[in-house]
Scaffold this active site. Structure first.
Site, PDB file in Angstrom:
ATOM      1  N   ASP A   1      65.594  24.199 151.316  1.00 48.06           N
ATOM      2  CA  ASP A   1      66.282  23.191 150.508  1.00 48.06           C
ATOM      3  C   ASP A   1      66.577  23.798 149.149  1.00 48.06           C
ATOM      4  OD1 ASP A   1      64.046  21.842 148.520  1.00 48.06           O
ATOM      5  OD2 ASP A   1      63.161  22.365 150.442  1.00 48.06           O
TER       6      ASP A   1
ATOM      7  N   GLU B   1      58.916  10.854 144.894  1.00 44.71           N
ATOM      8  CA  GLU B   1      57.627  11.525 144.749  1.00 44.71           C
ATOM      9  C   GLU B   1      56.906  11.204 143.455  1.00 44.71           C
ATOM     10  OE1 GLU B   1      58.688  15.913 143.454  1.00 44.71           O
ATOM     11  OE2 GLU B   1      60.015  15.267 145.088  1.00 44.71           O
TER      12      GLU B   1
END
Length: 326
Positions: free
Chosen positions: A13, A103
């Site tokens: 990513d 997150e």
């Protein structure tokens, strides 16, 4: 949770922090897929370049939105999902599930509120894209969520072999981020280095082989070649009212397609066509799902209309779809 398996498909990513990437070299490094940062409060400045380059290199592409601590309500989460969707459209669409990267949260946001925020985002992006989205998070944060296990999980834990055992609420993971390029596991080559990228990059694997990945998320051949497609049994013709002009559209499966040039007349965007890919181009961006019917380009109506602030109204009495400006 499952253990790491030899032969799982490998991926990365990326975001603007990786700088310029040689995607051809990346594709030769044993990487099969990539998730590209699309947006946060605004579109990532490298998103279009990254997703376009990765797609041309033959990688399966995905996109993620980083939900930061400024989002504290479901309404803000839905607005963020719309920004994400605009970026996805600009990038030409995705193969892999669109991802909510959640997150961290602002002080005072309770776990119940965090769940509501996540659910609002996930439901909105699924409504907009028609794809079941995925949640990315860390084991230290996942305890904030309840009742979200219907959505696939992309879990981060930097380890050479041990996948997260404390992924609360999920029995399995879809993707696992096992290294940040400095710590954690390595590629099957025993290195964390990915050719084509000058510095560290996050390493991931899919919970299955490359063949499994392709079967689940790879390009699917249309029922008929675009140049052979016409109003036949696989398509149901419908009437479409564009402001004050009546045209036709097609219902293919559960998806409605309309003329891209007719939409352009209403919403004033520019239209082109990539003959080699048989794909429509709007405002310089290529659309993945274009259908050629009787020599004309038809595209999915809902994503485009909603991205330009318009609305769809179905009149069941006259069996007519009405397209209105916002």
């Amino acid at each position: 949770m499952q253990n790491r398996k030899a032969g799982n498909a490998q991926g990365i990513d990326v975001s603007r922090w990786q700088g310029n990437i040689n995607w051809g070299d990346v594709a030769k490094s044993g990487v099969s897929f990539v998730f590209v940062k699309a947006s946060q409060n605004k579109i990532d400045p490298m998103f279009i370049q990254n997703i376009t380059g990765a797609r041309k290199a033959g990688l399966l592409v995905g996109a993620y939105h980083y939900l930061d601590e400024s989002v504290t309500t479901p309404a803000q989460a839905r607005a963020a999902a719309n920004k994400f969707y605009t970026a996805i459209l600009a990038g030409g669409g995705v193969d892999l599930p669109p991802v909510l990267d959640y997150e961290s949260k602002a002080t005072g946001v309770t776990p119940a509120q965090a769940t509501a925020i996540a659910l609002a985002f996930l439901q909105e992006i699924e409504r907009l894209t028609g794809k079941r989205p995925m949640l990315y998070t860390y084991p230290s944060f996942i305890g904030n969520f309840t009742g979200l296990s219907a959505y696939p999980l992309w879990i981060a834990r930097y380890s050479a072999s041990r996948v997260p055992e404390d992924a609360q609420g999920w029995r399995s993971w879809e993707f696992w981020q096992y290294s940040d390029g400095t710590d954690g596991g390595t590629l099957p080559s025993s290195s964390r280095k990915v050719n084509g990228i000058s510095g560290p990059v996050d390493l991931n694997e899919f919970n299955g082989t490359v063949a499994d990945l392709q079967r689940k998320y790879g390009k699917r051949e249309p029922a008929a070649k675009p140049e052979e497609s016409s109003a036949q049994s696989m398509q149901k013709q419908i009437r479409v009212l564009y402001e004050d002009t009546v045209g036709i559209g097609y219902l293919i499966g559960d998806t409605t397609y309309v003329s891209v040039t007719s939409l352009a007349d209403v919403f004033r965007f520019t239209v082109g066509f990539n003959d080699s890919d048989k794909a429509a181009i709007i405002n310089g961006r290529q659309l993945q799902d274009t259908r050629l019917i009787d020599g004309k380009s038809y595209v999915q109506v809902r994503p485009l209309v909603e991205s330009f602030g318009g609305a769809l109204v179905w009149d069941n009495n006259t069996k007519k779809l009405m397209i209105k400006k916002g």
